[in-house]
Design an enzyme around this catalytic site. Structure first.
Site, PDB file in Angstrom:
ATOM      1  CG  HIS A 148       3.068   4.209   9.125  1.00 15.66           C
ATOM      2  ND1 HIS A 148       2.708   3.223   8.230  1.00 15.66           N
ATOM      3  CD2 HIS A 148       3.424   5.276   8.380  1.00 15.66           C
ATOM      4  CE1 HIS A 148       2.834   3.701   6.990  1.00 15.66           C
ATOM      5  NE2 HIS A 148       3.280   4.944   7.057  1.00 15.66           N
ATOM      6  CG  HIS A 185       7.128   7.747   6.060  1.00 13.36           C
ATOM      7  ND1 HIS A 185       7.119   7.438   4.729  1.00 13.36           N
ATOM      8  CD2 HIS A 185       5.895   7.432   6.529  1.00 13.36           C
ATOM      9  CE1 HIS A 185       5.922   6.977   4.394  1.00 13.36           C
ATOM     10  NE2 HIS A 185       5.157   6.962   5.469  1.00 13.36           N
ATOM     11  CG  ASN A 227       6.940   3.569   4.816  1.00 18.59           C
ATOM     12  OD1 ASN A 227       6.570   3.790   3.675  1.00 18.59           O
ATOM     13  ND2 ASN A 227       6.207   3.872   5.861  1.00 18.59           N
ATOM     14  NE  ARG A 244      -1.224   2.416   2.906  1.00 19.24           N
ATOM     15  CZ  ARG A 244      -0.686   3.507   3.422  1.00 19.24           C
ATOM     16  NH1 ARG A 244      -0.607   4.617   2.705  1.00 19.24           N
ATOM     17  NH2 ARG A 244      -0.187   3.494   4.648  1.00 19.24           N
ATOM     18  CG  ASP A 245       3.212   4.350   3.003  1.00 21.10           C
ATOM     19  OD1 ASP A 245       3.364   5.208   2.109  1.00 21.10           O
ATOM     20  OD2 ASP A 245       3.269   4.626   4.203  1.00 21.10           O
ATOM     21  CB  CYS A 272       1.537  10.526   2.325  1.00 16.98           C
ATOM     22  SG  CYS A 272      -0.062  11.318   2.120  1.00 16.98           S
TER      23      CYS A 272
HETATM   24  N1  COA Z   1     -13.100   4.434  -3.370  1.00 22.81           N
HETATM   25  C1  COA Z   1     -13.246   4.783  -4.668  1.00 22.81           C
HETATM   26  N2  COA Z   1     -13.716   5.951  -5.085  1.00 22.81           N
HETATM   27  C2  COA Z   1     -14.102   6.820  -4.147  1.00 22.81           C
HETATM   28  C3  COA Z   1     -13.993   6.536  -2.788  1.00 22.81           C
HETATM   29  C4  COA Z   1     -13.466   5.293  -2.405  1.00 22.81           C
HETATM   30  N3  COA Z   1     -13.282   4.966  -1.136  1.00 22.81           N
HETATM   31  N4  COA Z   1     -14.446   7.577  -2.094  1.00 22.81           N
HETATM   32  C5  COA Z   1     -14.818   8.510  -2.989  1.00 22.81           C
HETATM   33  N5  COA Z   1     -14.621   8.053  -4.231  1.00 22.81           N
HETATM   34  C6  COA Z   1     -14.824   8.780  -5.490  1.00 22.81           C
HETATM   35  C7  COA Z   1     -16.215   9.299  -5.663  1.00 22.81           C
HETATM   36  O1  COA Z   1     -17.002   8.364  -6.310  1.00 22.81           O
HETATM   37  C8  COA Z   1     -15.987  10.537  -6.500  1.00 22.81           C
HETATM   38  O2  COA Z   1     -15.770  10.127  -7.818  1.00 22.81           O
HETATM   39  P1  COA Z   1     -16.223  11.045  -9.058  1.00 22.81           P
HETATM   40  O3  COA Z   1     -15.393  12.283  -8.963  1.00 22.81           O
HETATM   41  O4  COA Z   1     -15.912  10.195 -10.234  1.00 22.81           O
HETATM   42  O5  COA Z   1     -17.672  11.286  -8.835  1.00 22.81           O
HETATM   43  C9  COA Z   1     -14.666  11.071  -5.979  1.00 22.81           C
HETATM   44  O6  COA Z   1     -14.005   9.947  -5.432  1.00 22.81           O
HETATM   45  C10 COA Z   1     -14.827  12.137  -4.931  1.00 22.81           C
HETATM   46  O7  COA Z   1     -15.798  11.686  -4.020  1.00 22.81           O
HETATM   47  P2  COA Z   1     -16.165  12.467  -2.689  1.00 22.81           P
HETATM   48  O8  COA Z   1     -17.116  11.663  -1.892  1.00 22.81           O
HETATM   49  O9  COA Z   1     -16.509  13.884  -3.002  1.00 22.81           O
HETATM   50  O10 COA Z   1     -14.799  12.371  -1.995  1.00 22.81           O
HETATM   51  P3  COA Z   1     -14.229  13.300  -0.920  1.00 22.81           P
HETATM   52  O11 COA Z   1     -13.684  14.548  -1.500  1.00 22.81           O
HETATM   53  O12 COA Z   1     -15.144  13.405   0.244  1.00 22.81           O
HETATM   54  O13 COA Z   1     -13.017  12.386  -0.444  1.00 22.81           O
HETATM   55  C11 COA Z   1     -11.259  10.860  -0.962  1.00 22.81           C
HETATM   56  C12 COA Z   1     -11.930  12.163  -1.307  1.00 22.81           C
HETATM   57  C13 COA Z   1     -10.992  10.727   0.499  1.00 22.81           C
HETATM   58  C14 COA Z   1     -12.110   9.717  -1.391  1.00 22.81           C
HETATM   59  C15 COA Z   1      -9.994  10.857  -1.783  1.00 22.81           C
HETATM   60  O14 COA Z   1      -9.269  12.042  -1.545  1.00 22.81           O
HETATM   61  C16 COA Z   1      -9.094   9.673  -1.482  1.00 22.81           C
HETATM   62  O15 COA Z   1      -9.385   8.554  -1.861  1.00 22.81           O
HETATM   63  N6  COA Z   1      -7.961   9.928  -0.863  1.00 22.81           N
HETATM   64  C17 COA Z   1      -7.011   8.891  -0.586  1.00 22.81           C
HETATM   65  C18 COA Z   1      -5.974   9.410   0.309  1.00 22.81           C
HETATM   66  C19 COA Z   1      -4.865   8.408   0.490  1.00 22.81           C
HETATM   67  O16 COA Z   1      -4.957   7.238   0.191  1.00 22.81           O
HETATM   68  N7  COA Z   1      -3.748   8.922   0.993  1.00 22.81           N
HETATM   69  C20 COA Z   1      -2.580   8.147   1.198  1.00 22.81           C
HETATM   70  C21 COA Z   1      -2.697   7.240   2.336  1.00 22.81           C
HETATM   71  S1  COA Z   1      -2.554   8.026   3.890  1.00 22.81           S
HETATM   72 ZN    ZN Z   2       3.163   6.189   5.330  1.00 19.65          ZN
END
Ligand code: COA
Ligand code: ZN
Length: 300
Positions: free
Chosen positions: A204, A206, A246, A13-14, A237
């Site tokens: 966790h 880095h 990490n 994942r990371d 990230c």
């Molecule tokens: N899996 C897949 N798609 C997702 C999702 C999920 N868990 N959650 C939201 N989405 C999609 C929505 O369907 C939407 O898609 P669209 O633009 O095609 O309509 C889009 O993402 C935005 O959805 P929304 O509910 O408005 O999201 P949000 O702004 O509230 O949240 C996150 C955004 C959190 C979903 C997004 O920023 C994210 O996945 N971040 C991951 C962060 C990460 O992994 N960081 C590293 C690890 S720490």
């Molecule tokens: Zn990390």
């Protein structure tokens, strides 16, 4: 026999999320095969996040389903940012998730677009909807934030308290950008354990300043339940400027085996798997090191 310790692999994942170019799913599965073969018992296999936010994780469903089906003895978990992610995880057979919340409000916003309050509400909803799902909260930026700088212990305890109130008893304290040092590891672990004696705390780490190994070691000595490491030191990230790799699994396994701890992990197999990863990922890697050249072989 030495003291048993838990080394948790988070590379799939990371690590993989920091590789810009999409890595073929088959290759990801091959790396996980190697990790399992090495004796690692707990692996974060993917994250159920928006494919727009992290395109590398778009194959989360296939990866999770395949490895959970193939290796029933291994404890696989997945990262989720929201309710939707938890729902997809459960649909694909995941029984164990980490939900990420940052101590710094600005990183929480940048990473998952939520306030603390919204995150806590969402976790409450996940618990309510999926009572059998094992949930760990990944508390990010606990040791420092790319936007807000130094983080203090009282607001951490306050945030953990709110999460404790909604039923969370397992936390992973994350040094998202790699600024921690041993005295801080000690202080934060001790304060957290003292405030919540019924909860478990993982670390966790880095490795931005080459302190990954010493911080992880300090964590073990201060009673962290487990330390998360990443194959090849790969990690970072995308929403935390400056975040680098990490603590590397092979380096940490090497040291802990040598120090006489019982990791249950075969260093040679980890190293061989790290080499395989490097062959494929080195050219694609966006972070600052895959450091396996430091260790050529186990000397036994
Ligand atoms: N899996 C897949 N798609 C997702 C999702 C999920 N868990 N959650 C939201 N989405 C999609 C929505 O369907 C939407 O898609 P669209 O633009 O095609 O309509 C889009 O993402 C935005 O959805 P929304 O509910 O408005 O999201 P949000 O702004 O509230 O949240 C996150 C955004 C959190 C979903 C997004 O920023 C994210 O996945 N971040 C991951 C962060 C990460 O992994 N960081 C590293 C690890 S720490
Ligand atoms: Zn990390």
């Amino acid at each position: 026999m030495g003291t048993h310790i838990n080394i948790v692999e988070i590379g799939p994942r990371d690590g993989f999320q920091s590789v810009k170019e999409f890595m073929p799913t088959e290759f990801k599965l091959e790396i996980i095969d190697g990790l399992v073969k090495s004796g690692i018992k707990r692996i974060q296999c993917t994250s159920f996040v928006s494919p727009k936010a992290i395109p590398q994780m778009q194959d989360a469903a296939v990866v999770a389903k395949t490895v959970i089906g193939k290796y029933p003895q291994t404890s696989f978990f997945a990262l989720v940012p929201n309710f939707r992610g938890a729902e997809s995880a459960v649909e694909n057979g995941v029984k164990d998730v980490s939900v990420v919340v940052s101590l710094s409000e600005s990183h929480n916003k940048a990473n998952i677009n939520r306030t603390h309050e919204q995150s806590i509400e969402e976790i409450k909803k996940i618990r309510g909807e999926f009572p059998d799902l094992k949930i760990t909260v990944d508390a990010a930026t606990v040791f420092g934030c790319p936007f807000e700088g130094r983080m203090e212990i009282p607001p951490l305890i306050e945030l953990l308290g709110k999460l404790h109130d909604v039923g969370i008893r397992a936390f992973t304290l994350c040094d998202t950008i790699g600024v921690a040092y041993p005295a801080q590891i000690r202080a934060i672990l001790e304060s957290s354990k003292k405030a919540f004696p019924d909860s478990i705390f993982n670390l966790h780490i880095h490795d931005t300043r080459n302190m990954g190994i010493i911080n992880s070691y300090e964590g073990i000595k201060c009673g962290a339940q487990s330390v998360e490491t990443s194959l090849g030191g790969l990690g970072g990230c995308p929403f935390a400027p400056g975040a680098s790799g990490n603590t590397s699994t092979e380096d940490f396994v090497y040291m802990m085996n040598r120090e006489g701890y019982e990791t249950g992990i075969d260093f040679s197999i980890v190293l061989e798997t790290a080499r395989k990863l490097r062959e494929k990922a080195a050219g694609l890697y966006s972070g600052h090191h895959i450091n396996i050249d430091k260790v050529h072989q186990d000397f036994t």
